[in-house]
Design an enzyme around this catalytic site. Structure first.
Site, short mmCIF file in Angstrom:
data_model
loop_
_atom_site.label_atom_id
_atom_site.label_comp_id
_atom_site.label_asym_id
_atom_site.label_seq_id
_atom_site.Cartn_x
_atom_site.Cartn_y
_atom_site.Cartn_z
N CYS A 1 0.87 -1.19 0.00
CA CYS A 1 0.00 0.00 0.00
C CYS A 1 0.90 1.23 0.00
O CYS A 1 2.04 1.18 -0.47
CB CYS A 1 -0.99 -0.03 1.17
N ASN B 1 2.15 1.42 4.51
CA ASN B 1 2.47 0.14 5.15
C ASN B 1 2.15 0.13 6.65
O ASN B 1 2.82 -0.53 7.43
CB ASN B 1 3.93 -0.27 4.90
N CYS C 1 -1.59 0.60 7.38
CA CYS C 1 -3.03 0.33 7.43
C CYS C 1 -3.40 -0.88 6.57
O CYS C 1 -3.55 -1.99 7.09
CB CYS C 1 -3.85 1.56 7.00
N ARG C 2 -3.53 -0.70 5.26
CA ARG C 2 -4.11 -1.75 4.41
C ARG C 2 -3.19 -2.97 4.25
O ARG C 2 -3.64 -4.10 4.45
CB ARG C 2 -4.46 -1.18 3.03
N SER C 3 -1.94 -2.75 3.84
CA SER C 3 -1.11 -3.93 3.51
C SER C 3 -0.72 -4.77 4.73
O SER C 3 -0.73 -6.01 4.62
CB SER C 3 0.10 -3.57 2.66
N ASP D 1 -8.23 3.95 0.86
CA ASP D 1 -7.26 4.36 1.88
C ASP D 1 -8.04 4.84 3.11
O ASP D 1 -8.77 5.82 3.04
CB ASP D 1 -6.42 5.49 1.30
P1 4NP Z 1 -1.89 2.76 4.10
O1 4NP Z 1 -2.55 4.10 4.70
O2 4NP Z 1 -1.28 3.13 2.75
O3 4NP Z 1 -3.06 1.84 3.95
O4 4NP Z 1 -0.87 2.29 5.11
C1 4NP Z 1 -1.84 5.28 4.84
C2 4NP Z 1 -0.97 5.43 5.90
C3 4NP Z 1 -0.28 6.62 6.08
C4 4NP Z 1 -0.46 7.65 5.19
C5 4NP Z 1 -1.33 7.50 4.11
C6 4NP Z 1 -2.00 6.30 3.94
N1 4NP Z 1 0.25 8.86 5.37
O5 4NP Z 1 -0.01 9.82 4.60
O6 4NP Z 1 1.08 8.96 6.29
#
Ligand code: 4NP
Length: 156
Positions: A8, A11, A13-15, A123
């Site tokens: 993702c 790294n 939340c989703r992945s 997201d």
């Molecule tokens: P992820 O979510 O890609 O599912 O881990 C996010 C985590 C952090 C951020 C954006 C999306 N960020 O902007 O810090």
């Protein structure tokens, strides 16, 4: 050993949630000696960090153990993993840029979602817990189908 990398942006939340859910399915199916998985993010913002507290909460709510330290997706991962599974189109295009071109190991997670093939895993970063629960449901059914695909393709 078949090696899967879920990817993702951050790294956290989703992945890592996809990784945790898929690891549980691997264990439940007795496939620990056949399939392994890990996760990474295309950005470097959260390298070394544990998953977001909301990710941990939704995993706990579903009795899915989760433990991961953030790492950034790099070109070398293409040589180390058989399947690179992007959570959304933006992750996929960032991965293609890092790889220097398309790869036949690269898939979108929701190519395996029977309910909405090919859409993005949204997201959840800027939302509340219901966004994380929605992501959990999407990942749960997409990883079910992905495991089914792997079993058929690799005769597991
Ligand atoms: P992820 O979510 O890609 O599912 O881990 C996010 C985590 C952090 C951020 C954006 C999306 N960020 O902007 O810090």
């Amino acid at each position: 050993m078949i090696k899967i990398l879920f990817v993702c942006l951050g790294n956290i939340c989703r992945s890592p949630l996809a990784e945790a859910i898929f690891k549980q399915k691997i264990r439940e199916n007795g496939l620990e000696s056949k399939i392994l998985c890990d996760s990474a993010g295309t950005a470097n913002y959260h390298v070394g960090e544990s998953p977001d507290p909301r990710t941990i909460e939704v995993a706990n709510n579903h009795n899915v153990p989760i433990q991961h330290f953030g790492q950034q997706f790099k070109k070398h991962h293409e040589n180390e993993f058989d399947y690179l599974i992007a959570m959304d189109y933006s992750n996929k295009s960032n991965m293609i840029r890092e790889l220097g071109g398309e790869s036949n190991t690269l898939f979108l997670m929701r190519e395996f979602d029977p309910q909405a093939k090919g859409e993005d895993v949204p997201d959840p970063w800027y939302g509340g817990m219901n966004g994380f629960e929605n992501v959990f449901q999407i990942l749960d059914r997409s990883t079910d189908e992905f495991l089914h695909f792997l079993k058929e393709k690799h005769n597991l």
